[in-house]
Design a protein around this motif. Structure first.
Motif, PDB file in Angstrom:
ATOM      1  N   GLU A  11       0.854  -1.177   0.000  1.00  0.00           N
ATOM      2  CA  GLU A  11       0.000   0.000   0.000  1.00  0.00           C
ATOM      3  C   GLU A  11       0.893   1.231   0.000  1.00  0.00           C
ATOM      4  N   ALA A  12       0.572   2.172  -0.869  1.00  0.00           N
ATOM      5  CA  ALA A  12       1.289   3.450  -0.899  1.00  0.00           C
ATOM      6  C   ALA A  12       0.250   4.559  -0.824  1.00  0.00           C
ATOM      7  N   HIS A  13       0.277   5.312   0.274  1.00  0.00           N
ATOM      8  CA  HIS A  13      -0.715   6.354   0.522  1.00  0.00           C
ATOM      9  C   HIS A  13      -0.203   7.721   0.090  1.00  0.00           C
ATOM     10  N   THR A  14      -1.124   8.520  -0.442  1.00  0.00           N
ATOM     11  CA  THR A  14      -0.817   9.916  -0.726  1.00  0.00           C
ATOM     12  C   THR A  14      -2.125  10.696  -0.727  1.00  0.00           C
ATOM     13  N   SER A  15      -2.005  11.997  -0.720  1.00  0.00           N
ATOM     14  CA  SER A  15      -3.191  12.848  -0.843  1.00  0.00           C
ATOM     15  C   SER A  15      -2.789  14.120  -1.576  1.00  0.00           C
ATOM     16  N   PHE A  16      -3.791  14.759  -2.160  1.00  0.00           N
ATOM     17  CA  PHE A  16      -3.544  16.024  -2.832  1.00  0.00           C
ATOM     18  C   PHE A  16      -4.819  16.850  -2.842  1.00  0.00           C
ATOM     19  N   ARG A  17      -4.630  18.162  -3.014  1.00  0.00           N
ATOM     20  CA  ARG A  17      -5.746  19.108  -3.091  1.00  0.00           C
ATOM     21  C   ARG A  17      -5.519  19.999  -4.300  1.00  0.00           C
ATOM     22  N   ILE A  18      -6.604  20.222  -5.040  1.00  0.00           N
ATOM     23  CA  ILE A  18      -6.572  21.102  -6.199  1.00  0.00           C
ATOM     24  C   ILE A  18      -7.689  22.117  -6.027  1.00  0.00           C
ATOM     25  N   ASP A  19      -7.368  23.392  -6.115  1.00  0.00           N
ATOM     26  CA  ASP A  19      -8.360  24.454  -6.024  1.00  0.00           C
ATOM     27  C   ASP A  19      -8.549  25.084  -7.395  1.00  0.00           C
ATOM     28  N   VAL A 128      -5.648   8.838  -1.417  1.00  0.00           N
ATOM     29  CA  VAL A 128      -5.576   7.647  -2.261  1.00  0.00           C
ATOM     30  C   VAL A 128      -4.580   6.639  -1.699  1.00  0.00           C
ATOM     31  N   VAL A 129      -4.902   5.368  -1.858  1.00  0.00           N
ATOM     32  CA  VAL A 129      -3.952   4.298  -1.575  1.00  0.00           C
ATOM     33  C   VAL A 129      -3.747   3.520  -2.874  1.00  0.00           C
ATOM     34  N   PHE A 130      -2.503   3.474  -3.329  1.00  0.00           N
ATOM     35  CA  PHE A 130      -2.135   2.688  -4.501  1.00  0.00           C
ATOM     36  C   PHE A 130      -1.767   1.291  -4.017  1.00  0.00           C
ATOM     37  N   ARG A 140      -1.944  10.469 -11.157  1.00  0.00           N
ATOM     38  CA  ARG A 140      -3.322  10.667 -10.690  1.00  0.00           C
ATOM     39  C   ARG A 140      -3.621  12.143 -10.555  1.00  0.00           C
ATOM     40  N   ARG A 141      -2.739  12.858  -9.880  1.00  0.00           N
ATOM     41  CA  ARG A 141      -2.943  14.307  -9.731  1.00  0.00           C
ATOM     42  C   ARG A 141      -2.972  14.982 -11.101  1.00  0.00           C
ATOM     43  N   GLY A 143      -3.757  13.747 -14.066  1.00  0.00           N
ATOM     44  CA  GLY A 143      -5.011  13.431 -14.756  1.00  0.00           C
ATOM     45  C   GLY A 143      -6.194  14.181 -14.165  1.00  0.00           C
ATOM     46  N   THR A 144      -6.203  14.318 -12.843  1.00  0.00           N
ATOM     47  CA  THR A 144      -7.274  15.066 -12.188  1.00  0.00           C
ATOM     48  C   THR A 144      -7.215  16.537 -12.579  1.00  0.00           C
ATOM     49  N   GLU A 145      -6.019  17.099 -12.635  1.00  0.00           N
ATOM     50  CA  GLU A 145      -5.856  18.497 -13.070  1.00  0.00           C
ATOM     51  C   GLU A 145      -6.423  18.683 -14.475  1.00  0.00           C
ATOM     52  N   VAL A 146      -6.112  17.752 -15.384  1.00  0.00           N
ATOM     53  CA  VAL A 146      -6.627  17.831 -16.754  1.00  0.00           C
ATOM     54  C   VAL A 146      -8.153  17.790 -16.751  1.00  0.00           C
ATOM     55  N   GLY A 147      -8.733  16.852 -15.994  1.00  0.00           N
ATOM     56  CA  GLY A 147     -10.187  16.755 -15.913  1.00  0.00           C
ATOM     57  C   GLY A 147     -10.825  18.021 -15.362  1.00  0.00           C
ATOM     58  N   LEU A 148     -10.232  18.604 -14.321  1.00  0.00           N
ATOM     59  CA  LEU A 148     -10.792  19.830 -13.748  1.00  0.00           C
ATOM     60  C   LEU A 148     -10.618  21.018 -14.691  1.00  0.00           C
ATOM     61  N   ASP A 149      -9.546  21.031 -15.465  1.00  0.00           N
ATOM     62  CA  ASP A 149      -9.402  22.061 -16.503  1.00  0.00           C
ATOM     63  C   ASP A 149     -10.530  21.921 -17.532  1.00  0.00           C
ATOM     64  N   LYS A 150     -10.872  20.679 -17.874  1.00  0.00           N
ATOM     65  CA  LYS A 150     -11.974  20.441 -18.820  1.00  0.00           C
ATOM     66  C   LYS A 150     -13.302  20.917 -18.229  1.00  0.00           C
ATOM     67  N   LEU A 151     -13.488  20.717 -16.918  1.00  0.00           N
ATOM     68  CA  LEU A 151     -14.690  21.223 -16.255  1.00  0.00           C
ATOM     69  C   LEU A 151     -14.743  22.746 -16.386  1.00  0.00           C
TER      70      LEU A 151
END
Length: 164
Positions: A11-19, A128-130, A140-141, A143-151
């Protein structure tokens, strides 16, 4: 591309926040997350991947499913369950991500919406836990940034189509 090692459970844990500061009212941003036709329009990080299935049951206890195939035909499946929803304010969900038949991660996500100078301050936080040797390398971060840019782009181009 990320890699998977199957030799040892891990298990590899991480977290991130995007505003993101969005030029749309919280009700419009919330609608872009909560309405299937709206979410499906922006919820991707790779334009060249083929959609292979999508369903959204947006309610506490409901679920979301998104399956895509990459350029090599590999299935990427997103399976979410909604844990908490406060209209126009907050969405909390848990999801797992499968690559082919293999679960590569499990996450808890909070998306918060705050009114801000005629728009919305949206905060996306993922814990997230990988699993089992999956090496993410920040994808992951990214890809999430790209998705939120699309939003952001989708809201800017279709704000009148997303009723409050």
């Amino acid at each position: 591309m990320s890699s998977i090692s199957t030799s040892t459970p891990s298990e590899a844990h991480t977290s991130f926040r995007i505003d993101r500061k969005l030029q749309a009212a919280p009700a419009r941003v919330f609608a872009a997350w909560s309405r299937a036709e709206a979410k499906q329009a922006w919820f991707s990080c790779h334009d060249d991947w083929r959609n292979a299935g999508y369903a959204l049951d947006f309610r506490i206890g409901g679920s979301e499913y998104n399956e895509v195939r990459d350029g090599e035909g590999v299935v990427h499946a997103f399976r979410a369950h909604f844990l908490d929803i406060v209209p126009d304010r907050r969405i909390v969900y848990a999801y797992d991500l499968l690559l082919g038949e293999r679960r590569i991660s499990v996450s808890l996500v909070t998306v918060a919406f705050q009114p801000d100078a005629g728009g919305t301050l949206m905060s996306f936080t993922e814990q997230v836990v990988f699993l089992d040797g999956y090496a993410d390398h920040g994808e992951r971060r990214e890809g999430t940034e790209v998705g939120l840019d699309k939003l952001c782009d989708w809201l800017a181009s279709r704000a009148a189509d997303v009723p409050a």
